[in-house]
Design a protein around this motif. Structure first.
Motif, mmCIF file in Angstrom:
data_model
loop_
_atom_site.group_PDB
_atom_site.id
_atom_site.type_symbol
_atom_site.label_atom_id
_atom_site.label_comp_id
_atom_site.label_asym_id
_atom_site.label_seq_id
_atom_site.Cartn_x
_atom_site.Cartn_y
_atom_site.Cartn_z
ATOM 1 N N GLU A 105 0.925 -1.275 -0.046
ATOM 2 C CA GLU A 105 0.031 0.090 -0.083
ATOM 3 C C GLU A 105 0.867 1.341 -0.093
ATOM 4 O OE1 GLU A 105 -3.021 0.072 2.839
ATOM 5 O OE2 GLU A 105 -3.124 -2.051 3.187
ATOM 6 N N LEU A 106 0.518 2.304 -0.664
ATOM 7 C CA LEU A 106 1.097 3.739 -0.951
ATOM 8 C C LEU A 106 0.281 4.476 -0.123
ATOM 9 C CD1 LEU A 106 3.496 5.126 -2.013
ATOM 10 C CD2 LEU A 106 2.032 5.527 -4.075
ATOM 11 N N ARG A 107 0.696 5.076 0.991
ATOM 12 C CA ARG A 107 0.132 5.889 1.955
ATOM 13 C C ARG A 107 0.934 7.271 1.995
ATOM 14 N NH1 ARG A 107 -1.255 1.886 6.912
ATOM 15 N NH2 ARG A 107 -2.120 0.297 5.780
ATOM 16 N N GLY A 108 0.186 8.163 2.568
ATOM 17 C CA GLY A 108 0.816 9.557 2.841
ATOM 18 C C GLY A 108 1.545 10.154 1.887
ATOM 19 N N ILE A 109 1.084 10.067 0.839
ATOM 20 C CA ILE A 109 1.380 10.966 -0.615
ATOM 21 C C ILE A 109 1.268 12.478 -0.295
ATOM 22 C CG2 ILE A 109 1.335 11.062 -3.062
ATOM 23 C CD1 ILE A 109 0.332 8.431 -3.214
ATOM 24 N N SER A 154 11.568 25.553 -11.080
ATOM 25 C CA SER A 154 10.779 24.922 -9.974
ATOM 26 C C SER A 154 11.431 24.049 -9.049
ATOM 27 C CB SER A 154 9.689 23.944 -10.560
ATOM 28 O OG SER A 154 8.640 24.718 -11.519
ATOM 29 N N VAL A 155 10.961 23.981 -7.703
ATOM 30 C CA VAL A 155 11.687 23.152 -6.905
ATOM 31 C C VAL A 155 10.610 22.289 -6.318
ATOM 32 C CG1 VAL A 155 12.665 22.839 -4.380
ATOM 33 C CG2 VAL A 155 13.250 24.953 -6.016
ATOM 34 N N ILE A 156 10.487 20.908 -6.544
ATOM 35 C CA ILE A 156 9.585 20.268 -5.838
ATOM 36 C C ILE A 156 9.955 19.434 -4.590
ATOM 37 C CG2 ILE A 156 8.719 19.827 -8.479
ATOM 38 C CD1 ILE A 156 9.868 17.123 -8.466
ATOM 39 N N ASP A 157 8.872 19.167 -3.992
ATOM 40 C CA ASP A 157 9.052 18.351 -2.740
ATOM 41 C C ASP A 157 8.233 17.061 -2.637
ATOM 42 O OD1 ASP A 157 11.064 19.689 -1.578
ATOM 43 O OD2 ASP A 157 10.046 20.608 0.327
ATOM 44 N N LEU A 158 8.665 16.008 -2.435
ATOM 45 C CA LEU A 158 7.438 14.813 -2.541
ATOM 46 C C LEU A 158 7.762 13.864 -1.497
ATOM 47 C CD1 LEU A 158 5.301 12.968 -4.040
ATOM 48 C CD2 LEU A 158 7.219 11.892 -5.085
ATOM 49 N N LYS A 159 6.976 13.315 -0.775
ATOM 50 C CA LYS A 159 6.994 12.228 0.298
ATOM 51 C C LYS A 159 5.999 11.296 0.178
ATOM 52 C CE LYS A 159 4.818 14.688 4.180
ATOM 53 N NZ LYS A 159 4.899 15.310 5.488
ATOM 54 N N TYR A 160 6.252 10.044 0.704
ATOM 55 C CA TYR A 160 5.201 9.050 0.534
ATOM 56 C C TYR A 160 5.713 7.839 1.565
ATOM 57 C CZ TYR A 160 8.403 7.195 -3.202
ATOM 58 O OH TYR A 160 9.721 6.700 -3.612
ATOM 59 N N THR A 161 4.896 6.956 1.840
ATOM 60 C CA THR A 161 5.128 5.766 2.470
ATOM 61 C C THR A 161 4.696 4.416 1.949
ATOM 62 O OG1 THR A 161 5.293 7.129 4.660
ATOM 63 C CG2 THR A 161 5.042 4.615 4.740
ATOM 64 N N VAL A 162 5.376 3.585 2.080
ATOM 65 C CA VAL A 162 4.929 2.246 1.232
ATOM 66 C C VAL A 162 4.989 1.167 2.550
ATOM 67 C CG1 VAL A 162 5.265 0.386 -0.215
ATOM 68 C CG2 VAL A 162 6.121 2.685 -1.003
ATOM 69 N N PHE A 163 3.829 0.545 2.735
ATOM 70 C CA PHE A 163 3.378 -0.628 3.879
ATOM 71 C C PHE A 163 3.367 -1.707 2.856
ATOM 72 C CE2 PHE A 163 2.012 3.276 5.914
ATOM 73 C CZ PHE A 163 2.418 2.897 7.049
ATOM 74 N N SER A 164 4.440 -2.759 3.539
ATOM 75 C CA SER A 164 4.317 -3.825 2.546
ATOM 76 C C SER A 164 4.416 -5.038 3.734
ATOM 77 C CB SER A 164 5.776 -4.167 1.951
ATOM 78 O OG SER A 164 5.739 -5.190 1.337
ATOM 79 N N PRO A 165 3.564 -6.203 3.463
ATOM 80 C CA PRO A 165 3.658 -7.363 4.257
ATOM 81 C C PRO A 165 4.724 -8.257 3.726
ATOM 82 C CG PRO A 165 1.855 -7.615 2.706
ATOM 83 C CD PRO A 165 2.485 -6.185 2.213
ATOM 84 N N LEU A 166 5.190 -7.885 2.647
ATOM 85 C CA LEU A 166 6.377 -8.786 1.988
ATOM 86 C C LEU A 166 7.698 -8.517 2.365
ATOM 87 C CD1 LEU A 166 4.656 -8.284 -1.577
ATOM 88 C CD2 LEU A 166 4.326 -10.040 -0.110
ATOM 89 N N LEU A 167 8.367 -9.126 3.172
ATOM 90 C CA LEU A 167 9.323 -9.008 4.060
ATOM 91 C C LEU A 167 10.618 -9.044 3.034
ATOM 92 C CD1 LEU A 167 8.783 -9.731 7.671
ATOM 93 C CD2 LEU A 167 8.335 -7.714 6.448
ATOM 94 N N TRP A 168 10.337 -9.857 2.013
ATOM 95 C CA TRP A 168 11.400 -10.320 1.242
ATOM 96 C C TRP A 168 11.586 -8.949 0.015
ATOM 97 C CZ3 TRP A 168 9.346 -9.940 -3.637
ATOM 98 C CH2 TRP A 168 7.878 -10.312 -3.910
ATOM 99 N N ASN A 169 10.777 -8.237 0.172
ATOM 100 C CA ASN A 169 10.402 -7.237 -0.856
ATOM 101 C C ASN A 169 11.295 -5.904 -0.436
ATOM 102 O OD1 ASN A 169 10.170 -6.193 -3.895
ATOM 103 N ND2 ASN A 169 8.348 -5.343 -3.066
ATOM 104 N N LEU A 170 12.312 -6.054 0.347
ATOM 105 C CA LEU A 170 13.206 -4.812 0.975
ATOM 106 C C LEU A 170 13.728 -4.138 -0.470
ATOM 107 C CD1 LEU A 170 14.031 -3.030 2.934
ATOM 108 C CD2 LEU A 170 15.698 -4.655 3.571
ATOM 109 N N GLN A 171 13.213 -3.202 -1.023
ATOM 110 C CA GLN A 171 13.494 -2.271 -2.013
ATOM 111 C C GLN A 171 15.045 -1.980 -2.056
ATOM 112 O OE1 GLN A 171 11.705 -2.051 -5.208
ATOM 113 N NE2 GLN A 171 10.892 -3.730 -4.140
#
Length: 679
Positions: A105-109, A154-171
């Motif tokens: 899940e992608l949250r807090g965009i 332009s200057v751009i700021d971006l933040k987001y959080t990814v919640f993952s139950p897939l512990l093997w998928n540490l990006q």
């Protein structure tokens, strides 16, 4: 006193270095006037944009709401747009795993674009319509975040959080991009119950890398039934509990990271980009009454996993639905190579590739056969089954394409593979097959597949397999003469391998032979093409022949007293592709090649040879390439023969100076002219 000065100097050096590691004082949503007014990045004045700040944190922690460990990944990034071409960096693409009920899940965009307008700062917030989602395949979803009101400055700021139950998928965390990075920081934390393999890749060193541990705990509430005070019945009792553990921490910093630059004859830049990559190796919950599990893969365990995979082994082990069709295709054929070619051609011509890559099927092979379309695995595993049903020894070979990066030799993993082809074996001969393209003959693989080694999946094991294809060959013969005051000629060439595939593709893209020829006529002013003949365009297993009649629009002086003849009229190397003084990454030609070129020129009556190029013979490295230039005159004819070959596909950076010098000499030799003068 002298020792005191040395110690003081050392202290100052350490203090300066420590301050250099301190994180910039940047707050999301608040930019400085200096950042807004910046028009060029001093460390790289050619940069179209620069990442001023990139901060990431990934943490594996216990989640009480789901009663399991969750991987949480946060990112905050600030980018300055310096040129029109840099506006594309305001679009961020993320891939999220999404299959059945298992989803990331992608949250807090949150995003903001800052512009300086009439001396005042203007903020534009990211809205929902700037976020797009689409399905990549049945396992992955892509999310595109497009920041609004982006322009030069332009200057751009971006933040987001990814919640993952897939512990093997540490990006992985990437420190280097095609634009420079001023500051990049990544922090990772996970409990002692997990072990990840860490590997730092790329050519630019990190500024700082350190690890440690810290005390943490799992806090949870346990509910159980109890009786109190002799009362009949029971009540629910809630007790808070805590399990202490050590957390492993890792801190990585990259400062003033230069942009990674594309270099000629390279595979994907991801192979050379500085980044930290992680792979789940073990989980060990024995301290708290749980199990130990080893996730470290071997290619043998991967082969076993694929055999059990319903989208791989589950499809290969079927195939009864197609037996009748196979009998029709190979009826009357007794030779295995003929059977292979017939089955390959059937799949190639009847099943259309949907342009999706993968080593897993997207549907059943029966559906692929009926619907006549599918992804890489759908098509090539269908071919595999057909070959096996025809009693031809064949196995799948999983690999990574050139634009996907190499398979890391030290860490066997499926996550780096994105393609599957077929290897058929007849006696001591192996034939690689990829039926996704109707223009490629059996035994030849598309250039995208030529990326080092793949792995042949056998029953219960896997075998490292060098991926190879046929040599690209070209042979051209040119006849030239002066007639009626014009230089007229004919050229006949025969090509095979990758060059033949490229030509067939060009014909197809142009819409046909005539359409292609019309485009060719407009490409050059020096040569006027008069007519053409193309043979074996549709005969994939025969060399492709091309014939042209032409006239030259250059080479004669105004009074025809001197003829300047460039002997190499076609395929001339006019510029060295290797111009940089040094090379950072390997040079990868993909295929070996050999080009033969001959020109016969009839010396016109009343002319004599004033100047001829000199014959030369050069060898590249340890017979890794050759260039032979032979010039001769017999009676009234001048003949030039050239043979140019590259006999090794990959050259290491330390071989670059020799390769560069070799091409310099080739360019210089091919630039020499024949000069004829009126007697």
């Amino acid at each position: 006193m002298k020792n005191t000065i040395v110690l003081l100097s050392l202290f100052l050096a350490i203090s300066i270095y420590s301050r250099a590691q301190e994180e910039p004082k940047i707050k999301f949503g608040k930019v400085s006037e200096e950042e807004l007014k910046m028009s060029v990045y001093a460390a790289d004045t050619s940069a179209s944009a620069v990442i001023l700040y990139d901060d990431g944190k990934s943490e594996v922690a216990y989640d009480n709401s789901t009663d399991r460990f969750i991987l949480t990944s946060d990112r905050v990034v600030r980018i300055k747009i310096l040129k029109e071409s840099g506006k594309k960096y305001a679009d961020i693409n993320l891939s999220l795993y999404s299959f059945n009920q298992t989803k990331e899940e992608l949250r807090g965009i949150d995003g903001v674009t800052f512009n300086l307008e009439n001396g005042k700062m203007v903020k534009t917030d990211l809205k929902k319509d700037g976020i797009f989602r689409e399905r990549e395949n049945k396992y992955w979803e892509s999310v595109k975040i497009s920041l609004p009101a982006v322009k030069v400055g332009s200057v751009i700021d971006l933040k987001y959080t990814v919640f993952s139950p897939l512990l093997w998928n540490l990006q992985p965390w990437t420190f280097q991009y095609s634009i420079p990075v001023k500051w990049s920081h990544f922090y990772l934390e996970y409990p002692e119950y997990f072990r990840y393999n860490h590997s730092t890749r790329g050519y630019h060193p990190l500024t700082s890398s350190k690890s440690g541990t810290k005390s943490e705990s799992i806090n949870y509430t346990e509910t159980y039934q109890t009786t109190k005070g002799g009362m009949s019945g029971s009540i629910n009792e809630r007790v808070s509990r805590s399990i202490p553990y050590l957390a492993n921490t890792f801190d990585y910093i990259g400062m003033d990271v230069p942009a990674i630059k594309e270099e000629p004859y390279s595979t994907t830049m991801d192979n050379f980009t500085t980044r930290v990559v992680f792979e789940l190796a073990q989980t060990d919950f024995t301290k708290i009454g749980g199990d130990f599990k080893n996730y470290t893969n071997t290619w043998e365990s991967i082969a076993e996993e694929l055999d059990k995979d319903e989208d791989f082994g589950g499809q290969i082990n079927g195939g009864n639905f197609i037996e009748d069709e196979i009998k029709k295709i190979i009826t009357g054929l007794t030779d295995d190579m003929q059977k292979l070619t017939a089955l390959y051609s059937y799949v190639q011509k009847n099943i259309k590739w949907d342009k999706y890559r993968g080593y897993q099927t997207s549907q059943t092979l029966k559906k692929t056969f009926n619907d006549k379309t599918g992804n890489t695995a759908d098509i090539n595993l269908l071919l595999l089954v057909m070959l096996q049903k025809a009693n031809i020894t064949a196995h799948p070979v999983i690999l990574s394409t050139r634009d996907n990066g190499i398979i890391h030799p030290a860490h066997p993993t499926l996550s780096e593979c994105n393609y599957v082809v077929v290897k058929a074996t007849m006696g001591d001969k192996s034939v690689f097959l990829d039926a996704t393209d109707p223009l490629i003959p059996a035994g030849q693989l598309p250039l995208r597949c030529l990326n080092g080694n793949g792995f042949t999946i056998l029953k219960g094991t896997a075998e490292e397999t060098p991926i190879s294809t046929v040599k690209t060959q070209s042979s051209m013969s040119v006849m030239l003469e002066l007639k009626d005051g014009k230089l007229l000629g004919s050229a006949t060439s025969r090509i095979s391998g990758q060059e033949a595939y490229n030509f067939r593709s060009d014909i197809k893209d142009a819409g046909g032979k005539k359409e292609y020829f019309e485009k060719l006529k407009n490409k050059t002013k020096e040569i006027e093409y008069l007519d053409f003949k193309y043979s074996n365009i549709d005969s994939l297993y025969s060399p492709l022949d091309k014939t042209y009649n032409f006239s030259l629009n250059e080479g004669l002086s105004e009074d025809n007293s001197i003829i300047y003849l460039d002997p190499i009229l076609f395929g001339k190397i006019t510029e060295n592709p290797f111009t940089a003084p040094t090379r950072t990454y390997p040079i990868d030609f993909g295929v070996t090649s050999v080009d033969n070129y001959t020109i016969n020129f009839s010396i016109p009556e009343g002319y004599k040879v004033e100047e001829l190029p000199k014959s030369k013979n050069m060898t590249l490295g340890n017979n890794d390439g050759k260039f032979t230039y032979t010039v001769g005159q017999v009676a009234n004819r001048v003949m030039v023969k050239i043979r140019f070959s590259i006999d090794k596909t990959v050259f290491l950076p330390d071989e670059y100076p020799t390769l560069k010098e070799f091409f310099d000499k080739v360019v210089a030799n091919e630039a020499e002219q024949i000069v004829l003068k009126k007697i």
